[in-house]
Structures are given as structure tokens and as C-alpha cells.
Scaffold this motif. Structure first.
Motif, PDB file in Angstrom:
ATOM      1  N   SER A   1       0.864  -1.183   0.000  1.00 20.82           N
ATOM      2  CA  SER A   1       0.000   0.000   0.000  1.00 20.82           C
ATOM      3  C   SER A   1       0.899   1.231   0.000  1.00 20.82           C
ATOM      4  O   SER A   1       1.764   1.381   0.873  1.00 20.82           O
ATOM      5  CB  SER A   1      -0.908   0.024   1.233  1.00 20.82           C
ATOM      6  OG  SER A   1      -1.638   1.250   1.280  1.00 20.82           O
ATOM      7  N   LYS A   2       0.692   2.072  -0.969  1.00 23.94           N
ATOM      8  CA  LYS A   2       1.527   3.257  -1.145  1.00 23.94           C
ATOM      9  C   LYS A   2       1.492   4.176   0.070  1.00 23.94           C
ATOM     10  O   LYS A   2       2.487   4.826   0.396  1.00 23.94           O
ATOM     11  CB  LYS A   2       1.081   4.020  -2.395  1.00 23.94           C
ATOM     12  CG  LYS A   2       1.959   5.197  -2.753  1.00 23.94           C
ATOM     13  CD  LYS A   2       1.488   5.845  -4.050  1.00 23.94           C
ATOM     14  CE  LYS A   2       2.383   7.031  -4.421  1.00 23.94           C
ATOM     15  NZ  LYS A   2       1.921   7.673  -5.690  1.00 23.94           N
ATOM     16  N   ASN A   3       0.386   4.209   0.764  1.00 21.67           N
ATOM     17  CA  ASN A   3       0.202   5.145   1.875  1.00 21.67           C
ATOM     18  C   ASN A   3       0.453   4.528   3.241  1.00 21.67           C
ATOM     19  O   ASN A   3       0.174   5.159   4.266  1.00 21.67           O
ATOM     20  CB  ASN A   3      -1.219   5.723   1.823  1.00 21.67           C
ATOM     21  CG  ASN A   3      -1.489   6.472   0.532  1.00 21.67           C
ATOM     22  OD1 ASN A   3      -0.640   7.231   0.061  1.00 21.67           O
ATOM     23  ND2 ASN A   3      -2.667   6.243  -0.046  1.00 21.67           N
ATOM     24  N   ASP A   4       0.975   3.292   3.267  1.00 27.56           N
ATOM     25  CA  ASP A   4       1.202   2.621   4.550  1.00 27.56           C
ATOM     26  C   ASP A   4       2.549   1.918   4.532  1.00 27.56           C
ATOM     27  O   ASP A   4       2.715   0.874   3.899  1.00 27.56           O
ATOM     28  CB  ASP A   4       0.074   1.618   4.816  1.00 27.56           C
ATOM     29  CG  ASP A   4       0.144   1.007   6.209  1.00 27.56           C
ATOM     30  OD1 ASP A   4       1.145   1.242   6.921  1.00 27.56           O
ATOM     31  OD2 ASP A   4      -0.805   0.282   6.582  1.00 27.56           O
ATOM     32  N   ASP A   5       3.528   2.477   5.244  1.00 28.03           N
ATOM     33  CA  ASP A   5       4.882   1.913   5.268  1.00 28.03           C
ATOM     34  C   ASP A   5       4.977   0.614   6.055  1.00 28.03           C
ATOM     35  O   ASP A   5       6.039  -0.018   6.060  1.00 28.03           O
ATOM     36  CB  ASP A   5       5.863   2.932   5.863  1.00 28.03           C
ATOM     37  CG  ASP A   5       6.130   4.094   4.927  1.00 28.03           C
ATOM     38  OD1 ASP A   5       5.829   3.955   3.725  1.00 28.03           O
ATOM     39  OD2 ASP A   5       6.636   5.139   5.389  1.00 28.03           O
ATOM     40  N   SER A   6       3.907   0.230   6.723  1.00 26.57           N
ATOM     41  CA  SER A   6       3.941  -1.023   7.476  1.00 26.57           C
ATOM     42  C   SER A   6       3.404  -2.195   6.656  1.00 26.57           C
ATOM     43  O   SER A   6       3.238  -3.295   7.166  1.00 26.57           O
ATOM     44  CB  SER A   6       3.131  -0.899   8.766  1.00 26.57           C
ATOM     45  OG  SER A   6       1.747  -0.746   8.491  1.00 26.57           O
ATOM     46  N   THR A   7       3.152  -1.940   5.359  1.00 26.39           N
ATOM     47  CA  THR A   7       2.719  -3.007   4.462  1.00 26.39           C
ATOM     48  C   THR A   7       3.914  -3.542   3.678  1.00 26.39           C
ATOM     49  O   THR A   7       5.023  -2.996   3.740  1.00 26.39           O
ATOM     50  CB  THR A   7       1.644  -2.513   3.474  1.00 26.39           C
ATOM     51  OG1 THR A   7       2.201  -1.458   2.661  1.00 26.39           O
ATOM     52  CG2 THR A   7       0.429  -2.007   4.220  1.00 26.39           C
ATOM     53  N   LEU A   8       3.669  -4.598   2.942  1.00 26.36           N
ATOM     54  CA  LEU A   8       4.689  -5.197   2.089  1.00 26.36           C
ATOM     55  C   LEU A   8       5.234  -4.152   1.104  1.00 26.36           C
ATOM     56  O   LEU A   8       4.474  -3.352   0.561  1.00 26.36           O
ATOM     57  CB  LEU A   8       4.071  -6.366   1.336  1.00 26.36           C
ATOM     58  CG  LEU A   8       4.986  -7.315   0.556  1.00 26.36           C
ATOM     59  CD1 LEU A   8       5.905  -8.077   1.494  1.00 26.36           C
ATOM     60  CD2 LEU A   8       4.124  -8.299  -0.251  1.00 26.36           C
ATOM     61  N   SER A   9       6.549  -4.157   0.880  1.00 30.49           N
ATOM     62  CA  SER A   9       7.170  -3.113   0.049  1.00 30.49           C
ATOM     63  C   SER A   9       6.939  -3.298  -1.446  1.00 30.49           C
ATOM     64  O   SER A   9       7.067  -2.353  -2.219  1.00 30.49           O
ATOM     65  CB  SER A   9       8.674  -3.064   0.321  1.00 30.49           C
ATOM     66  OG  SER A   9       9.292  -4.296  -0.046  1.00 30.49           O
ATOM     67  N   ASP A  10       6.599  -4.525  -1.874  1.00 35.63           N
ATOM     68  CA  ASP A  10       6.377  -4.801  -3.291  1.00 35.63           C
ATOM     69  C   ASP A  10       5.538  -6.071  -3.398  1.00 35.63           C
ATOM     70  O   ASP A  10       5.745  -7.014  -2.629  1.00 35.63           O
ATOM     71  CB  ASP A  10       7.711  -4.975  -4.023  1.00 35.63           C
ATOM     72  CG  ASP A  10       7.585  -4.932  -5.535  1.00 35.63           C
ATOM     73  OD1 ASP A  10       6.974  -5.858  -6.106  1.00 35.63           O
ATOM     74  OD2 ASP A  10       8.094  -3.984  -6.153  1.00 35.63           O
TER      75      ASP A  10
ATOM     76  N   THR B   1      11.653  -9.387  -2.183  1.00 35.83           N
ATOM     77  CA  THR B   1      10.771  -8.948  -3.263  1.00 35.83           C
ATOM     78  C   THR B   1      11.564  -8.586  -4.511  1.00 35.83           C
ATOM     79  O   THR B   1      12.776  -8.378  -4.458  1.00 35.83           O
ATOM     80  CB  THR B   1       9.933  -7.731  -2.835  1.00 35.83           C
ATOM     81  OG1 THR B   1      10.796  -6.589  -2.684  1.00 35.83           O
ATOM     82  CG2 THR B   1       9.208  -7.991  -1.529  1.00 35.83           C
ATOM     83  N   TRP B   2      10.861  -8.483  -5.623  1.00 39.82           N
ATOM     84  CA  TRP B   2      11.474  -8.144  -6.903  1.00 39.82           C
ATOM     85  C   TRP B   2      11.280  -6.648  -7.161  1.00 39.82           C
ATOM     86  O   TRP B   2      10.478  -6.242  -7.971  1.00 39.82           O
ATOM     87  CB  TRP B   2      10.871  -8.978  -8.016  1.00 39.82           C
ATOM     88  CG  TRP B   2      11.590  -8.887  -9.329  1.00 39.82           C
ATOM     89  CD1 TRP B   2      11.122  -8.318 -10.476  1.00 39.82           C
ATOM     90  CD2 TRP B   2      12.891  -9.381  -9.639  1.00 39.82           C
ATOM     91  NE1 TRP B   2      12.048  -8.431 -11.486  1.00 39.82           N
ATOM     92  CE2 TRP B   2      13.156  -9.081 -10.996  1.00 39.82           C
ATOM     93  CE3 TRP B   2      13.872 -10.047  -8.900  1.00 39.82           C
ATOM     94  CZ2 TRP B   2      14.348  -9.416 -11.627  1.00 39.82           C
ATOM     95  CZ3 TRP B   2      15.050 -10.382  -9.538  1.00 39.82           C
ATOM     96  CH2 TRP B   2      15.284 -10.071 -10.876  1.00 39.82           C
ATOM     97  N   GLY B   3      12.005  -5.846  -6.382  1.00 31.54           N
ATOM     98  CA  GLY B   3      11.916  -4.401  -6.573  1.00 31.54           C
ATOM     99  C   GLY B   3      11.799  -3.606  -5.290  1.00 31.54           C
ATOM    100  O   GLY B   3      12.079  -2.406  -5.275  1.00 31.54           O
ATOM    101  N   GLY B   4      11.420  -4.285  -4.195  1.00 33.42           N
ATOM    102  CA  GLY B   4      11.214  -3.568  -2.936  1.00 33.42           C
ATOM    103  C   GLY B   4      12.141  -4.008  -1.821  1.00 33.42           C
ATOM    104  O   GLY B   4      11.880  -3.727  -0.648  1.00 33.42           O
ATOM    105  N   GLY B   5      13.230  -4.703  -2.159  1.00 33.27           N
ATOM    106  CA  GLY B   5      14.175  -5.128  -1.131  1.00 33.27           C
ATOM    107  C   GLY B   5      13.640  -6.237  -0.249  1.00 33.27           C
ATOM    108  O   GLY B   5      12.840  -7.082  -0.673  1.00 33.27           O
ATOM    109  N   VAL B   6      14.056  -6.199   1.025  1.00 34.69           N
ATOM    110  CA  VAL B   6      13.716  -7.241   2.001  1.00 34.69           C
ATOM    111  C   VAL B   6      12.701  -6.691   3.005  1.00 34.69           C
ATOM    112  O   VAL B   6      12.756  -5.525   3.393  1.00 34.69           O
ATOM    113  CB  VAL B   6      14.978  -7.719   2.747  1.00 34.69           C
ATOM    114  CG1 VAL B   6      14.621  -8.666   3.876  1.00 34.69           C
ATOM    115  CG2 VAL B   6      15.940  -8.397   1.777  1.00 34.69           C
TER     116      VAL B   6
END
Length: 266
Positions: free
Chosen positions: A29-38, A56-61
Motif C-alpha cells: 500500500s503506497k500510503n502505509d509503510d507497514s505493508t509489504l514493500s512490493d 521482493t522483486w523491486g522492494g528489497g527485504v
């Protein structure tokens, strides 16, 4: 726990609870940093402290907190010019101390337990003891605390965290005991301590540390008991000690260690 975690290509992380036969999902979720990064999940592993790590494929670990259902994002870089290759995670593993290793499309990342900053290792053409390739396919810690790294094109590396140096092992046409291919896709240690190395193009390697020898297994067109393909994708040992080999194009294989034969399923 009776829970199966499933990584999807565009649908995030899925959780199947066997007890109530129910699926739940976790997405970016773009507006929630506590969600999965990708939402493109490439790899999932659990460490010795029961922490769940997601590559993830683009959002790190990401580290997933099972109690709260929230994620801690650990990106390697926010620099747009580097983000794509840095944050594309191919494989994750942890050691007995809880240290984290991440294989990416731009080198190896190492996170010491209790620290919040990654160490980054890339190839240095002027240093023979640097990692041999920046395209890192797989990283694996064995029972002896060795860190084995498979690269896309430049062989097998063994990393020493104390000296931060790499020992490199490559295919050698003059040495029949060398690895069969420099493209390493998978690494596994079985319950007897034997290291299995899957390659992309030259089958399976068996490293017996007692005899210090590497044995090769190839796909042979006229041998129905050989590997079904030389394009090895993944390796797994089940609870009964049976070795399973997944291939890129010809199903999966069960290995009979006594007969040195493979049975193909496809």
C-alpha cells in the motif's frame, strides 16, 4: 504452526491456515509503510527466532511481524538509478546467529543481527578476493557456518564474514573434480552433510566433503534413469531424506541415492 506462506508474482504474500482452511493476503500500500514493500514476492524464509523474511522483486527485504501483521521494510537503496537492481532479491538466508544474507541483482547484502545497516559486497576487478559476480542467484549457510554463494555467470563463492573475503570456485575443463558450470542456481546441504549444487546448463553437482570430491549428474538423452534436464531450478530434501530436483523445463526428479538413479515426474 499449520501455516503455509506463498509468494506470488503480482499478488503479494498469501497465508494459508490449515486449521480453518482459510487464505489471507498481504499487499503493498503506497500510503502505509507497514505493508509489504512490493507485491512481487521472490523468496520467503524463517530464521531461528521465528522471524519471517520476504525478498521482493523491486522492494528489497521485508521482515514480517506475525503478532501485529505488519512489515518492516529494509530497502538497500532509494536511489532511483540503483533501486531496480539493488532491490531485486533473488534469495535470502540467515545463519545460526540471526545474521541475514540477501542475494540480489547487484551483489550480496549482509545484515548483522541487531544492526540496521546492510554491508554491501560487489565485484572489484582489482581484488581477487572480492565476490566473483554482481549477479547473485543464491546464498546458503551450511551446518559448519560456511556462507556459500552461487552467481549467475562466475561460479561458486565461499564468504568469510570475519575477513570479508571470498574464495572462488569455477569450472575447469582440466579438472574433472571442479564444478560443472559457472551458472549456479541452487545450493542445498542434506542431512548427511553433502552439499548439492544445481547449475543452469550442466546438471547437478554433489560435493562430498569427507572425500573432498565433486561428482556430476547430467541429463543423458538415451538414459531414462538420468536427470530429466540439465537446467536445474531448485533443490529440496524431504522429511524422509529423499532429494528432489526441480528443473526449468522437464518437471522434477526424485533421486535414488543407492542406485544413483533419477525418477522423473512431469
Amino acid at each position: 504452526e499449520g501455516v503455509l506462506w506463498i509468494g506470488t508474482y503480482t499478488g503479494g504474500l498469501a497465508k494459508y491456515n490449515e486449521t480453518d482452511d482459510n487464505f489471507s493476503s498481504y499487499k503493498f500500500s503506497k500510503n502505509d509503510d507497514s505493508t509489504l514493500s512490493d507485491d512481487r514476492v521472490n523468496f520467503i524464509t524463517e530464521d531461528c527466532y521465528s522471524n519471517l523474511w520476504i525478498g521482493t522483486w523491486g522492494g528489497g527485504v521485508n521482515m514480517f511481524d506475525k503478532a501485529t501483521g505488519k512489515f518492516i521494510r529494509l530497502k538497500f537503496s532509494d536511489d532511483e538509478s540503483r533501486r531496480k537492481s539493488f532491490n531485486r532479491v533473488n534469495y535470502i538466508c540467515t545463519d545460526k546467529k540471526g545474521n541475514l544474507y540477501a542475494a540480489t541483482n547487484y551483489g550480496l547484502f549482509f545484515l548483522e543481527k541487531g544492526k540496521n545497516k546492510f554491508r554491501h559486497f560487489i565485484n572489484d576487478p582489482l581484488c581477487q578476493k572480492s565476490i566473483s559476480d554482481n549477479l547473485v542467484s543464491v546464498v546458503f549457510t551450511d551446518s559448519r557456518d560456511n556462507v556459500l554463494i552461487g552467481t549467475r555467470e562466475n561460479g561458486l563463492n565461499i564468504f568469510n564474514p570475519e575477513t570479508e573475503e571470498f574464495s572462488i570456485f569455477k569450472k575447469d575443463k582440466d579438472n574433472p573434480g571442479a564444478i560443472s558450470n559457472n551458472s549456479i542456481t541452487s545450493i542445498l546441504e542434506d542431512r548427511s552433510g553433502i552439499i548439492w549444487i544445481g547449475t543452469y546448463g550442466s546438471g547437478l553437482n554433489k560435493f562430498n566433503r569427507k572425500s573432498n570430491r565433486i561428482y556430476h549428474f547430467f541429463s543423458e538423452p538415451n538414459n531414462q534413469n538420468s536427470l530429466s534436464s540439465n537446467l536445474i531450478f531448485n533443490l529440496c530434501e524431504d522429511e524422509e531424506g529423499i532429494l528432489w530436483i526441480g528443473t526449468r523445463d522437464e518437471g522434477f526428479n526424485r533421486f535414488d541415492r543407492i542406485k544413483n538413479e533419477f525418477k522423473v515426474f512431469k
